[in-house]
Write a protein that holds these residues in place. Structure first.
Motif, PDB file in Angstrom:
ATOM      1  N   LYS B 447       0.859  -1.182   0.000  1.00  0.00           N
ATOM      2  CA  LYS B 447       0.000   0.000   0.000  1.00  0.00           C
ATOM      3  C   LYS B 447       0.894   1.230   0.000  1.00  0.00           C
ATOM      4  N   ILE B 448       0.708   2.060  -1.035  1.00  0.00           N
ATOM      5  CA  ILE B 448       1.494   3.285  -1.104  1.00  0.00           C
ATOM      6  C   ILE B 448       0.698   4.373  -0.400  1.00  0.00           C
ATOM      7  N   ILE B 449       1.283   4.941   0.630  1.00  0.00           N
ATOM      8  CA  ILE B 449       0.588   6.016   1.344  1.00  0.00           C
ATOM      9  C   ILE B 449       1.575   7.145   1.603  1.00  0.00           C
ATOM     10  N   ASP B 450       1.011   8.265   2.038  1.00  0.00           N
ATOM     11  CA  ASP B 450       1.868   9.391   2.364  1.00  0.00           C
ATOM     12  C   ASP B 450       2.468   9.152   3.760  1.00  0.00           C
ATOM     13  N   HIS B 485       7.976  14.277   3.860  1.00  0.00           N
ATOM     14  CA  HIS B 485       6.844  13.402   3.510  1.00  0.00           C
ATOM     15  C   HIS B 485       7.168  12.705   2.207  1.00  0.00           C
ATOM     16  N   ILE B 486       6.750  11.471   2.086  1.00  0.00           N
ATOM     17  CA  ILE B 486       6.977  10.757   0.825  1.00  0.00           C
ATOM     18  C   ILE B 486       5.895   9.705   0.646  1.00  0.00           C
ATOM     19  N   SER B 487       5.577   9.463  -0.646  1.00  0.00           N
ATOM     20  CA  SER B 487       4.615   8.398  -0.935  1.00  0.00           C
ATOM     21  C   SER B 487       5.389   7.098  -1.028  1.00  0.00           C
ATOM     22  N   TYR B 488       5.134   6.228  -0.112  1.00  0.00           N
ATOM     23  CA  TYR B 488       5.879   4.976  -0.116  1.00  0.00           C
ATOM     24  C   TYR B 488       5.124   3.958   0.732  1.00  0.00           C
ATOM     25  N   SER B 489       5.630   2.732   0.667  1.00  0.00           N
ATOM     26  CA  SER B 489       5.052   1.717   1.537  1.00  0.00           C
ATOM     27  C   SER B 489       5.573   1.950   2.959  1.00  0.00           C
ATOM     28  N   ARG B 490       4.646   2.111   3.858  1.00  0.00           N
ATOM     29  CA  ARG B 490       5.048   2.391   5.243  1.00  0.00           C
ATOM     30  C   ARG B 490       5.831   1.222   5.843  1.00  0.00           C
ATOM     31  N   LYS B 597      10.825   9.381  -9.783  1.00  0.00           N
ATOM     32  CA  LYS B 597       9.444   9.850  -9.966  1.00  0.00           C
ATOM     33  C   LYS B 597       8.628   8.838 -10.720  1.00  0.00           C
TER      34      LYS B 597
END
Lengths: 137, 597
Positions: B447-450, B485-490, B597
Motif C-alpha cells: 500500500k502506497i501512502i503518504d 513526507h513521501i509516498s511509499y510503503s510504510r 518519480k
C-alpha cells in the motif's frame, strides 16, 4: 611443524567441507586436507605461508559464494601474493551454480586451473588428482 | 455562400456595368451626331427640291413675262390666234391650273382654266383687283416676279372642293414697244409638290411651315393647309409637336428625344438668270418665308441604337452569367479550401495531441521498462540465490544419503546421520530467508501512502530505546527540512530505517560519539535521502560488488546474517528507488537513496 597440507578446501558450507574431506580420504589416506570457511581466512593463511616460506598446498578448491571475502575476492588477493609463491598451485573454482556469467568470469583468471560444479564426486576428484600428481600418489 | 458569391460578383460586375453604360452613352452621342448630319442632308435635299419646283414656276412665268406682246394686245379676239399655240403648249404642262392676263386696273382680260386633267379652256373674266397678289403685282417693276404664298384655291370667295392648294406667280407684261400692258398671273397646282414633300425620307416626319410657323403640309396629315380649311385653328397643336421652332433660321436640336432639323426657304429678293436674251437677272418678290422641318421620332433613334444596345445587352448577359459562374466556382473552391484547411488544422491538433499522448505513453513505457529491468534483475538474483543457496545443501544431502547407503560401519553411520539434520536445518533457515525476500518481490499488496518520515523515524527509534539509552554515545540526527513526507510503503520504509539504524549501531566505531544522520534533499527534481554514519566503514575495493548481496558479511567479529543491506536494496528497488554506497574504512558510510518519480 605440522605436516604440509596437500589440499586446501575453501567453502562456507561446513557440511560440504566434511563430505569433501571424507571423499578425498576415501581416495587416498595420504593426502592432507586443510579447510577454511571463507576467503579471508584462506588469504591470511597463504600470506602467512609465503612470509614464513612454508610450502603451499598443490590444490585449492575455491567456493565462489562466501562471507567476508568471496572466491573472486580471494583470487584478487592471490594475484597480489603470486610473485612470492614458489611452487605451482592448482586452483579449482567450485560452484553450485552453472551461471554463464560466473563461468565467463572465471575464464579471465589465468590463476584458475578449472571450474568444477558441485557436487564433486569421487570420479571427478580422481581425475583431478591424476592430472596433478601424475599417478604418483 | 451565396452572399459571398453575390458580393464578389457585384465587385467584379459594377465596373463592367459602368464601362458598358459609358460605351452606350458615347455611342448614343455619336449616333445622334451622325443622325443629325444625315438629317441636315435630307432636309437640304427636300429644301432644294422644293426650291427647284419654285424655280420651275418662276422660269415659266419669266417666259411669259418676256414674250413680246402685240400692241393693243387683245387675246380674246384680235390676237386669239397669237395665243392659241401657247395655250396648246400649256395644255400639256399639267401643273398649270389657271392662266390669266390682268390689265393695269386689276381686271382680267384673259382667263384660261384647266378642266379635268388635260384640257385648258377660256373661261369668263372676273375682277380680281382686290386680291393681294394683284395689288402686289401692280407694284412690280420689269424683271421682277412675284411669288405668292401657298393657299387653297377659292372660287367666288369659297374654298374650292376638293381642296386645291395653289401658288401664284405674277409678272408684268410689255408690248413690243416696251409699254406695260398688264400682268400675267399663273396659278400652279401644288398638290403634287406638297405630296412629294410629304413623302417620308427614312421614316422621318417632314413639315413645311409658313412664315407664321403654320403647317402648310406635313407627312403626318393628309390635308394640306389645314388652318385654311378650318380643320385646325391652331398653327401647330396636334400636328407639330415642338415649341422650339420659333425663329426662321437653320438649326438642329433635340427636344424630348425628338431630333429636329429646320431650314429656312426664303426666296424674297433672290435673283435668277433664266437664260433670257437680255441676260438681265430677275428678282423675286415674295411674302413667303417657308421653313422645311424634319423630325426624327425617338423610336427611330432607339431603333438606330438597337444594335448597339442589343450587343451591349448580350455582352452584359454573357458577362453576368460567366462572372456568376466564375464567382460561384471560385467561392466554392475557396470554401472547399477553407474546409480542407480547417480539417487539416483539426487533424493537426489531433495529431499533436496524439503525439503528446504518445510521448506520455513513451515515458510510461520507459518507466515500465526500467521497473521491468529492475524486476528482471531481482528475479535473476532470486534465481541465482535459489539455485546456489538451495543447491548446496541439497547436493550435500544427496552425497550423505549415498554415503549412508554404502557405509556399513555403524560408528560412521552415527557420524553421518546428524549431518542430515544439519542439512535440514540449513534448508529451513534458507526457506525462511527466501520467504522474506519473496514477500518483497511479490509487491502486489504493497500500500502506497503518504508517510511522515520524521514521525516514522521516531517510531523506529523507540524500538532501539535500550541500545540508544545504554549507549549514550549513539545519536540519530535528522536533517529533513527540504522534505519530510513521501509516498511509499510504510512497512518497507519502516523496515529500511530499522535496518539502517540497526547496522549503524552494530558497526559503530568505539571511542567516538557515533551517529546516524538522515538528510532529505531534492536533486534533479527527485527526492533524495542521504543516510550517513561515522561507523567503521567498508573496504569497497574488496567488497564493493557484494555489499547488497544476500549472506554477505564483511566483519568477522560482528554477528549478522548478511541480510540487512540485501533487504534494504530489495525493498527500495521494489518501489523504483535506487541505492548507492560510499564508504571509507575507519571514517564512515554514506548511502544515497534516489526516489525516482
Amino acid at each position: 611443524m605440522t605436516t604440509k597440507p596437500n589440499i586446501l578446501l575453501v567453502d562456507d558450507d561446513e557440511l560440504y567441507l566434511y563430505l569433501m574431506e571424507k571423499t578425498i580420504h576415501q581416495l587416498s589416506s595420504e593426502l592432507v586436507v586443510s579447510t577454511f570457511t571463507d576467503g579471508e581466512q584462506a588469504v591470511e593463511y597463504i600470506s602467512n605461508c609465503t612470509e614464513k616460506k612454508i610450502e603451499l598446498p598443490e590444490v585449492i578448491f575455491l567456493d565462489i559464494n562466501m562471507p567476508f571475502l568471496d572466491g573472486w575476492g580471494f583470487l584478487n588477493e592471490f594475484k597480489k601474493l603470486k610473485a612470492k609463491i614458489q611452487n605451482s598451485i592448482n586452483i579449482y573454482m567450485v560452484s553450485s551454480s552453472m551461471r554463464d556469467s560466473d563461468i565467463k568470469r572465471a575464464s579471465h583468471f589465468e590463476e584458475l586451473t578449472g571450474y568444477v560444479v558441485k557436487p564433486v564426486d569421487k570420479v571427478q576428484l580422481a581425475e583431478i588428482f591424476k592430472k596433478i600428481y601424475h599417478e604418483n600418489w | 455562400m451565396w452572399k459571398r458569391v453575390l458580393k464578389m460578383f457585384i465587385g467584379l460586375y459594377l465596373p463592367l456595368l459602368a464601362l458598358t453604360l459609358f460605351l452606350y452613352y458615347s455611342q448614343k452621342v455619336k449616333l445622334i451626331e451622325t443622325i443629325m448630319e444625315r438629317q441636315i442632308r435630307a432636309n437640304t435635299m427636300k429644301k432644294v427640291s422644293f426650291e427647284e419646283e419654285c424655280h420651275s414656276f418662276l422660269r415659266n412665268t419669266h417666259y411669259w413675262a418676256n414674250l413680246k406682246y402685240p400692241k393693243n394686245f387683245d387675246p380674246l379676239i384680235a390676237h386669239s390666234s397669237f395665243l392659241r399655240s401657247y395655250l396648246e403648249l400649256i395644255e400639256d404642262i399639267t401643273f398649270y391650273d389657271q392662266f390669266r392676263f390682268i390689265d393695269l386696273e386689276g381686271k382680267e382680260f384673259f382667263r384660261a382654266e384647266r378642266i379635268g386633267n388635260d384640257s385648258i379652256i377660256i373661261s369668263p373674266l372676273q375682277n380680281k383687283n382686290y386680291h393681294p397678289y394683284v395689288k402686289a403685282g401692280l407694284q412690280l417693276k420689269k424683271d421682277q416676279i412675284y411669288l405668292s404664298q401657298i393657299s387653297l384655291n377659292k372660287e367666288n370667295g369659297e374654298i374650292e372642293k376638293p381642296h386645291k392648294p395653289v401658288i401664284r406667280t405674277v409678272a408684268p407684261i410689255f408690248d413690243n414697244e416696251q409699254n406695260q400692258i398688264g400682268l400675267v398671273v399663273i396659278n400652279f397646282k401644288m398638290k403634287k409638290i406638297l405630296d412629294q414633300i410629304k413623302y417620308k425620307v427614312e421614316d422621318k416626319n417632314v413639315y413645311l411651315l409658313d412664315e407664321d410657323f403654320r403647317v402648310i403640309s406635313a407627312s403626318t396629315i393628309e390635308d394640306d393647309l389645314p388652318y385654311e380649311s378650318g380643320n385646325k385653328k391652331s398653327t401647330r397643336d396636334g400636328i407639330l409637336y415642338t415649341k422650339a421652332i420659333t425663329q426662321n433660321q437653320d438649326s438642329t436640336f433635340i427636344e424630348n428625344g425628338h431630333i429636329w432639323s429646320q431650314q429656312s426657304i426664303n426666296l424674297n429678293g433672290a435673283r435668277f438668270t433664266f437664260g433670257s436674251i437680255s441676260n438681265v437677272p430677275t428678282e423675286i418678290v415674295t411674302p413667303s418665308n417657308w421653313i422645311m422641318a424634319l423630325e426624327i421620332p425617338p423610336r427611330l433613334v432607339t431603333a438606330e441604337l438597337q444594335p448597339v444596345f442589343e450587343s451591349l445587352l448580350t455582352f452584359n448577359i454573357i458577362s453576368i452569367i460567366s462572372l456568376l459562374t466564375l464567382c460561384y466556382i471560385f467561392q466554392k473552391k475557396k470554401l472547399e479550401k477553407e474546409l480542407f484547411y480547417r480539417k487539416l488544422e483539426s487533424k493537426n491538433i489531433l495529431l499533436t495531441r496524439n503525439k503528446v499522448k504518445l510521448e506520455e505513453n513513451n515515458v510510461i513505457v520507459n518507466e515500465m521498462n526500467n521497473s521491468l529491468e529492475i524486476r528482471n534483475k531481482q528475479l535473476s538474483d532470486f534465481n541465482y540465490l535459489i539455485s546456489h543457496n538451495l543447491r548446496s545443501p541439497v547436493t550435500s544431502m544427496s552425497v550423505i544419503v549415498e554415503m549412508i547407503q554404502k557405509e556399513k560401519k555403524p560408528e560412521i553411520l552415527h557420524q553421518l546421520l546428524p549431518k542430515l539434520g544439519q542439512v535440514a536445518h540449513s534448508i529451513t533457515q534458507l526457506t525462511e530467508d527466501i520467504n522474506d525476500y519473496v514477500a518483497i518481490l511479490d509487491n502486489k499488496e504493497i500500500k502506497i501512502i503518504d508517510i511522515d518520515i520524521l514521525e516514522l523515524i521516531h517510531e523506529v527509534k523507540h524500538e532501539f530505546t535500550e541500545t540508544l539509552l545504554d549507549n549514550s554515545g549513539f545519536e540519530v540526527r535528522l536533517n529533513l527540512e527540504v522534505w519530510d513526507h513521501i509516498s511509499y510503503s510504510r512497512f518497507y520504509f519502516k523496515s529500511i530505517v530499522h535496518n539502517f539504524i540497526s547496522n549503524a549501531i552494530k558497526y559503530k566505531r568505539e571511542n567516538v560519539d557515533s551517529y546516524i544522520e538522515f538528510e532529505s534533499t531534492i536533486e534533479n527534481n527527485q527526492q533524495v535521502l542521504y543516510v550517513r554514519d561515522n561507523g567503521i566503514g567498508l573496504d569497497l575495493d574488496r567488497h564493493g560488488e557484494n555489499v547488497f548481496k544476500l549472506y554477505k558479511r564483511f566483519h568477522r567479529n560482528i554477528s549478522g546474517k548478511g541480510m540487512g543491506l540485501f533487504l534494504i536494496k530489495s525493498q527500495l528497488e521494489a518501489l523504483n528507488a535506487i541505492i548507492t554506497i560510499d564508504s571509507k574504512v575507519g571514517i564512515g558510510t554514506t548511502f544515497k537513496i534516489i526516489f525516482k518519480k
